[in-house]
Design a protein around this motif. Structure first.
Motif, mmCIF file in Angstrom:
data_model
loop_
_atom_site.group_PDB
_atom_site.id
_atom_site.type_symbol
_atom_site.label_atom_id
_atom_site.label_comp_id
_atom_site.label_asym_id
_atom_site.label_seq_id
_atom_site.Cartn_x
_atom_site.Cartn_y
_atom_site.Cartn_z
ATOM 1 N N TYR A 155 11.108 -14.070 -12.345
ATOM 2 C CA TYR A 155 11.503 -15.474 -12.310
ATOM 3 C C TYR A 155 13.018 -15.501 -12.180
ATOM 4 C CZ TYR A 155 11.040 -20.418 -13.453
ATOM 5 O OH TYR A 155 11.053 -21.777 -13.409
ATOM 6 N N ALA A 156 13.520 -14.842 -11.120
ATOM 7 C CA ALA A 156 14.949 -14.540 -11.050
ATOM 8 C C ALA A 156 15.810 -15.739 -10.677
ATOM 9 C CB ALA A 156 15.193 -13.409 -10.061
ATOM 10 N N ALA A 157 15.230 -16.710 -9.955
ATOM 11 C CA ALA A 157 16.068 -17.769 -9.382
ATOM 12 C C ALA A 157 16.972 -18.473 -10.401
ATOM 13 C CB ALA A 157 15.188 -18.777 -8.649
ATOM 14 N N PRO A 158 16.443 -18.914 -11.563
ATOM 15 C CA PRO A 158 17.346 -19.595 -12.503
ATOM 16 C C PRO A 158 18.473 -18.695 -12.986
ATOM 17 C CG PRO A 158 15.062 -19.813 -13.189
ATOM 18 C CD PRO A 158 15.068 -18.872 -12.061
ATOM 19 N N VAL A 159 18.157 -17.396 -13.231
ATOM 20 C CA VAL A 159 19.204 -16.491 -13.713
ATOM 21 C C VAL A 159 20.241 -16.259 -12.623
ATOM 22 C CG1 VAL A 159 19.615 -14.338 -14.932
ATOM 23 C CG2 VAL A 159 17.383 -15.388 -15.043
ATOM 24 N N LEU A 160 19.774 -16.154 -11.372
ATOM 25 C CA LEU A 160 20.705 -15.982 -10.253
ATOM 26 C C LEU A 160 21.623 -17.191 -10.130
ATOM 27 C CD1 LEU A 160 18.455 -14.447 -7.457
ATOM 28 C CD2 LEU A 160 20.241 -13.324 -8.749
ATOM 29 N N MET A 161 21.018 -18.380 -10.273
ATOM 30 C CA MET A 161 21.816 -19.606 -10.224
ATOM 31 C C MET A 161 22.883 -19.582 -11.313
ATOM 32 S SD MET A 161 20.895 -22.094 -8.066
ATOM 33 C CE MET A 161 21.027 -23.659 -8.918
ATOM 34 N N ALA B 167 29.003 -12.752 -8.896
ATOM 35 C CA ALA B 167 27.710 -13.163 -9.431
ATOM 36 C C ALA B 167 26.812 -11.945 -9.591
ATOM 37 C CB ALA B 167 27.067 -14.192 -8.505
ATOM 38 N N GLY B 168 26.886 -11.019 -8.605
ATOM 39 C CA GLY B 168 26.122 -9.782 -8.704
ATOM 40 C C GLY B 168 26.514 -8.983 -9.931
ATOM 41 N N THR B 169 27.827 -8.869 -10.183
ATOM 42 C CA THR B 169 28.287 -8.144 -11.370
ATOM 43 C C THR B 169 27.734 -8.776 -12.637
ATOM 44 O OG1 THR B 169 30.313 -7.432 -10.323
ATOM 45 C CG2 THR B 169 30.322 -7.520 -12.696
ATOM 46 N N ILE B 170 27.784 -10.104 -12.709
ATOM 47 C CA ILE B 170 27.318 -10.787 -13.918
ATOM 48 C C ILE B 170 25.823 -10.545 -14.108
ATOM 49 C CG2 ILE B 170 26.964 -13.053 -14.955
ATOM 50 C CD1 ILE B 170 29.564 -13.881 -13.483
ATOM 51 N N ALA C 296 24.167 -16.999 -12.806
ATOM 52 C CA ALA C 296 25.213 -16.014 -12.489
ATOM 53 C C ALA C 296 26.159 -16.577 -11.449
ATOM 54 C CB ALA C 296 24.575 -14.719 -11.995
ATOM 55 N N GLU C 297 25.615 -17.299 -10.466
ATOM 56 C CA GLU C 297 26.487 -17.844 -9.426
ATOM 57 C C GLU C 297 27.413 -18.922 -9.981
ATOM 58 O OE1 GLU C 297 23.866 -18.827 -6.208
ATOM 59 O OE2 GLU C 297 23.847 -16.737 -5.553
ATOM 60 N N THR C 298 26.876 -19.777 -10.867
ATOM 61 C CA THR C 298 27.744 -20.794 -11.482
ATOM 62 C C THR C 298 28.831 -20.112 -12.309
ATOM 63 O OG1 THR C 298 25.576 -21.649 -12.068
ATOM 64 C CG2 THR C 298 27.424 -23.126 -12.345
ATOM 65 N N ALA C 299 28.437 -19.072 -13.057
ATOM 66 C CA ALA C 299 29.417 -18.381 -13.888
ATOM 67 C C ALA C 299 30.501 -17.760 -13.025
ATOM 68 C CB ALA C 299 28.720 -17.305 -14.721
ATOM 69 N N ALA C 300 30.110 -17.165 -11.886
ATOM 70 C CA ALA C 300 31.096 -16.540 -11.005
ATOM 71 C C ALA C 300 32.032 -17.593 -10.415
ATOM 72 C CB ALA C 300 30.391 -15.786 -9.887
#
Lengths: 116, 502
Positions: B475-481, B328-331, B483-487
C-alpha cells in the motif's frame, strides 16, 4: 599571547590523535582526554577572545558596554566540558574493565570478534 | 491539547519513563510495566505529532519563550516527525523482543532506563532546531549506546565497545569543532537563522562555509558509517545481544543520515557544488564496499552489519542527486530500511535463541522445522534486496529513476548492481540457515512448556514489524506521497525558516 593559542590547539590535536593511534590502552585514554581538551580550547578561541570585559549589563544602562566578551561560546564550552568529562569518565571505566577481562593492554590483541 | 506540548511529548515521555525506571531499580517487573507504558505513549505521541504536522505545517516552539535565534528551538517538519514515528515503532518491537529475549542480568542492570534515554536522544536529534543542541542530543544518544553496547561486559562486547567509543568520541570532537567554526563565521547556531543568513548571499563569510561543512561531513559521516569511515560498525554491532543491536543497528546510523540531510538542505545549501560530487562518490563506494564485505562473511549478524553500510550508500545517493524525487527516495528508503533491518536482526535473534548460534556453518534445516520463521525471513530479505512489490523496491525505484533522470548513469547502474549482490547475500543466509540439511542433527532436547511459550513470544515483534513492512510495500502510494511532501518541504526551506523565526 593570542598568537600562541592556535599553535597550542594544533599541537594538542596532533598529540591526541597520535596517542589514540598508539596500541597501549592507557595512551588511548590520554589521547581521548587531550583530543577533548583540544576541541574545547578550539571552541573557546574560535569564538573570539576579548580582554578585560564581561557581558553583564550595569544597573544604570540598557546594554552592556563595548567591548565585551561574547558569552555564547563560553556557555557552549561549559556544556562541552561537562559532556566530555562524562564520556571520558565512562571511557576510563571501560578501559579498566577491558584490562580486567582481557588481561592485556595491547589494543592489537582486541581482535577476537573479527575472526570468525 | 496545545500543539507546543505535542512537540515536547516525544522528549518528555521517554525521559520521565527512564527516571521512573531508575526510581524502581530493584523491581524489574515494575520497570517493565513503566517501559511498556512509555513505549506505547511515545508511539501515540509521535503519531499525533505527525498528524498535526501534516495538517498544520511545520511546528516550532521556543523553550522558555526566548525568541528564536537566542533561545532553544524545537521544530518538527514531516521528515523529522516521520523519523520519530519510525523510531517509536522499532522501539516498541525491540521492547517486545526484550521481554522474552533478553537475560535477567542485563535487565537487572539498567537495560530499560538506558533504552528509554536512548530513545529520548533519538527524539531530540530529530526535533531540535539548533545546531549545538543537535550535538548535545547526539551525545545523549551516544552515551546510551556506549552503555548498552558494553552492558553485560562479555569479552566480545568490551572489544566492540572500545572501538565504538573511541571512534565516536573522535567524531563528536570533530562535530564540536564544526559547531565552533560555524558560530565564528555567522554568530548564530539556530538552524533557521543560519539558513536565512546563508540565503542572503552577501554575507562576508559565505565563501568560508565549506570549511565548516567538511567537519560535519566527516563527523556525521563517521556516525552514519559512510565509506572510508565505517570500520567501527562491523567491529561492534554484532557483539551485544539482539535486543540491543537490533535497535542500535536499525536506527542510529540512519539518524546520522537524517542529520546530514537536514544540514545540507538548510545550512550548507550554498556549498553544494563542493559537497554533492563528493557525496556521489562516497555513496557509490559505500554501497559497493559494504556489499562486498557482506559477501565475505559467514556469520548471520555480521552479514547484516555489513548490509547496514551498503544501504547507507543508497540514502546518501539520494542526498547526492538532490532532486525532489531523489530526496523523497532517500526519505522512503530510510523509513523502509529502519524497519527491515531491525526485523532482520530480530529474526537472527529468534534463530539464535532456538539454535544457540549465529554461525552459518552450524545452522541449517530451519525451513523444515520452522516454516513460518522461514517465510518471515524470506519476505524481509526480499524487501531488503528490493524485489517488487515489497517496500525496498519502491525506494530503490525512486532513487534509480532520479539517478537516470539527472544523467548520473554510473551511480544508478551501481545501485542496481549492488541490489543484485544484496540478493546474493540474502540467498546465502537462506541457503545456509533455512535450506541446507543440518549435518549433525542435535540431540533432541526436552523443552519445557515455558521454553516453548518463550520462543513463540519471540515471533510477536517480528510479525509486528512485518505488518508495517508489508503495508509499506503493498500500500505504498500514501507513504510515497508522504515522502514526496517531506522532500518538497526540505527543498523549500522558507516554510521552515518562517515557522521558527515567525
Amino acid at each position: 599571547m593570542e598568537i600562541l593559542l592556535p599553535f597550542m590547539i594544533g599541537i594538542l590535536f596532533a598529540v591526541g590523535l597520535y596517542f589514540m593511534l598508539h596500541r597501549h590502552l592507557f595512551k588511548l585514554i590520554l589521547g581521548l582526554i587531550l583530543f577533548g581538551l583540544a576541541t574545547n580550547l578550539f571552541l573557546f578561541v574560535v569564538g573570539g577572545i576579548t580582554r578585560s570585559s564581561i557581558a553583564i549589563i550595569p544597573e544604570t544602562e540598557e546594554v552592556a558596554t563595548e567591548p565585551y566578551a561574547d558569552p555564547v561560546p563560553q556557555a557552549l564550552l561549559l556544556t562541552a566540558i561537562v559532556i566530555g568529562f562524562g564520556i571520558q569518565a565512562f571511557a576510563i571505566v571501560l578501559v579498566r574493565r577491558v584490562y580486567q577481562t582481557l588481561k592485556s593492554n595491547n589494543l592489537d590483541e582486541l581482535n577476537s570478534t573479527d575472526k570468525t | 491539547m496545545h500543539p507546543n506540548l505535542l512537540l515536547l511529548l516525544p522528549l518528555l515521555i521517554p525521559l520521565y519513563g527512564a527516571i521512573a525506571c531508575l526510581l524502581c531499580w530493584r523491581w524489574i517487573k515494575l520497570q517493565t510495566a513503566v517501559t511498556a507504558a512509555s513505549q506505547l505513549a511515545w508511539t501515540a505521541a509521535a503519531g499525533m505529532l505527525l498528524y498535526h504536522v501534516l495538517g498544520q505545517g511545520v511546528l516550532a516552539t521556543q523553550i522558555g519563550n526566548w525568541p528564536a535565534p537566542f533561545g532553544i528551538t524545537l521544530v518538527a517538519d514531516i521528515f523529522g516527525a516521520l523519523m520519530v514515528l519510525t523510531g517509536t515503532v522499532t522501539g516498541l518491537a525491540v521492547f517486545l523482543f526484550s521481554l522474552p529475549g533478553l537475560d535477567r542480568a542485563r535487565k537487572r542492570y539498567g537495560y530499560y532506563p538506558l533504552l528509554l534515554f536512548l530513545q529520548m536522544g533519538v527524539s531530540g536529534v530529530c526535533l531540535t532546531g539548533d545546531i549545538f543542541n543537535l550535538y548535545v542530543w547526539f551525545e545523549v544518544l551516544l552515551i546510551c549506546c556506549f552503555a548498552l553496547l558494553s552492558l553485560g561486559s562479555t569479552r566480545g562486547q568490551l572489544e566492540g565497545a572500545i572501538k565504538y567509543v573511541t571512534i565516536n568520541f573522535l567524531a563528536s570532537g570533530l562535530l564540536l569543532t564544526g559547531v565552533g567554526v560555524l558560530y565564528s563565521l555567522f554568530g548564530a547556531l539556530n538552524l533557521a537563522a543560519l539558513a536565512q543568513m546563508v540565503q542572503e548571499a552577501n554575507h562576508p563569510n559565505l565563501s568560508l562555509l565549506p570549511i565548516a561543512g567538511v567537519f560535519f561531513i566527516v563527523g556525521f559521516g563517521i556516525k552514519a558509517a559512510v565509506f572510508p569511515m565505517f570500520f567501527w560498525l562491523p567491529a561492534s554491532y554484532h557483539t551485544p545481544p539482539i535486543a540491543v543491536s537490533a535497535f542500535i543497528g536499525g536506527l542510529i546510523t540512519k539518524v546520522g543520515i537524517y542529520t546530514l540531510v537536514r544540514l545540507f538542505t538548510t545550512v550548507f545549501v550554498v556549498s553544494l557544488s563542493f559537497a554533492l560530487p563528493l557525496f556521489l562518490v562516497l555513496a557509490g563506494l559505500t554501497m559497493v564496499i559494504g556489499v562486498i564485505g557482506a559477501a565475505a562473511q559467514i556469520d548471520f549478524r555480521k552479514i547484516l552489519s555489513f548490509h547496514i553500510i551498503s544501504q547507507i550508500g543508497y540514502m546518501l545517493m539520494g542526498l547526492a542527486l538532490y532532486t525532489p524525487l531523489a530526496l523523497a527516495g532517500t526519505i522512503f528508503f530510510t523509513l523502509h530500511n529502519v524497519l527491515v533491518k531491525t526485523n532482520l536482526f530480530l529474526i537472527s535473534g529468534v534463530v539464535a535463541q532456538a539454535e544457540g548460534t549465529f554461525a552459518l556453518k552450524k545452522l541449517g534445516g530451519l525451513y523444515l522445522r520452522r516454516p513460518f520463521l522461514a517465510l518471515l525471513f524470506f519476505l524481509s530479505a526480499l524487501s531488503l534486496a528490493g524485489i517488487p512489490p515489497l517496500s525496498g523496491f519502491w525506494g530503490k525505484l525512486m532513487l534509480a529513476k532520479a539517478g537516470f533522470a539527472s544523467g548520473n548513469y554510473l551511480i544508478a547502474g551501481t545501485s542496481l548492481a549492488v541490489s543484485l549482490v544484496t540478493l546474493f547475500s540474502m540467498t546465502k543466509i537462506w541457503n545456509e540457515v533455512f535450506w541446507k540439511k543440518k549435518k549433525k542433527p542435535a540431540p533432541p532436547v526436552k523443552k519445557t512448556s515455558t521454553d516453548v511459550l518463550r520462543q513463540r513470544l519471540l515471533y510477536l515483534p517480528v510479525i509486528f514489524l512485518m505488518l508495517f513492512i508489508l503495508l509499506m510495500g503493498l500500500y505504498a502510494a500514501p507513504v510515497l506521497m508522504l515522502a514526496e511532501t517531506a522532500a518538497a518541504q526540505l527543498l523549500h526551506s522558507e516554510t521552515y525558516i518562517k515557522a521558527v523565526l515567525k
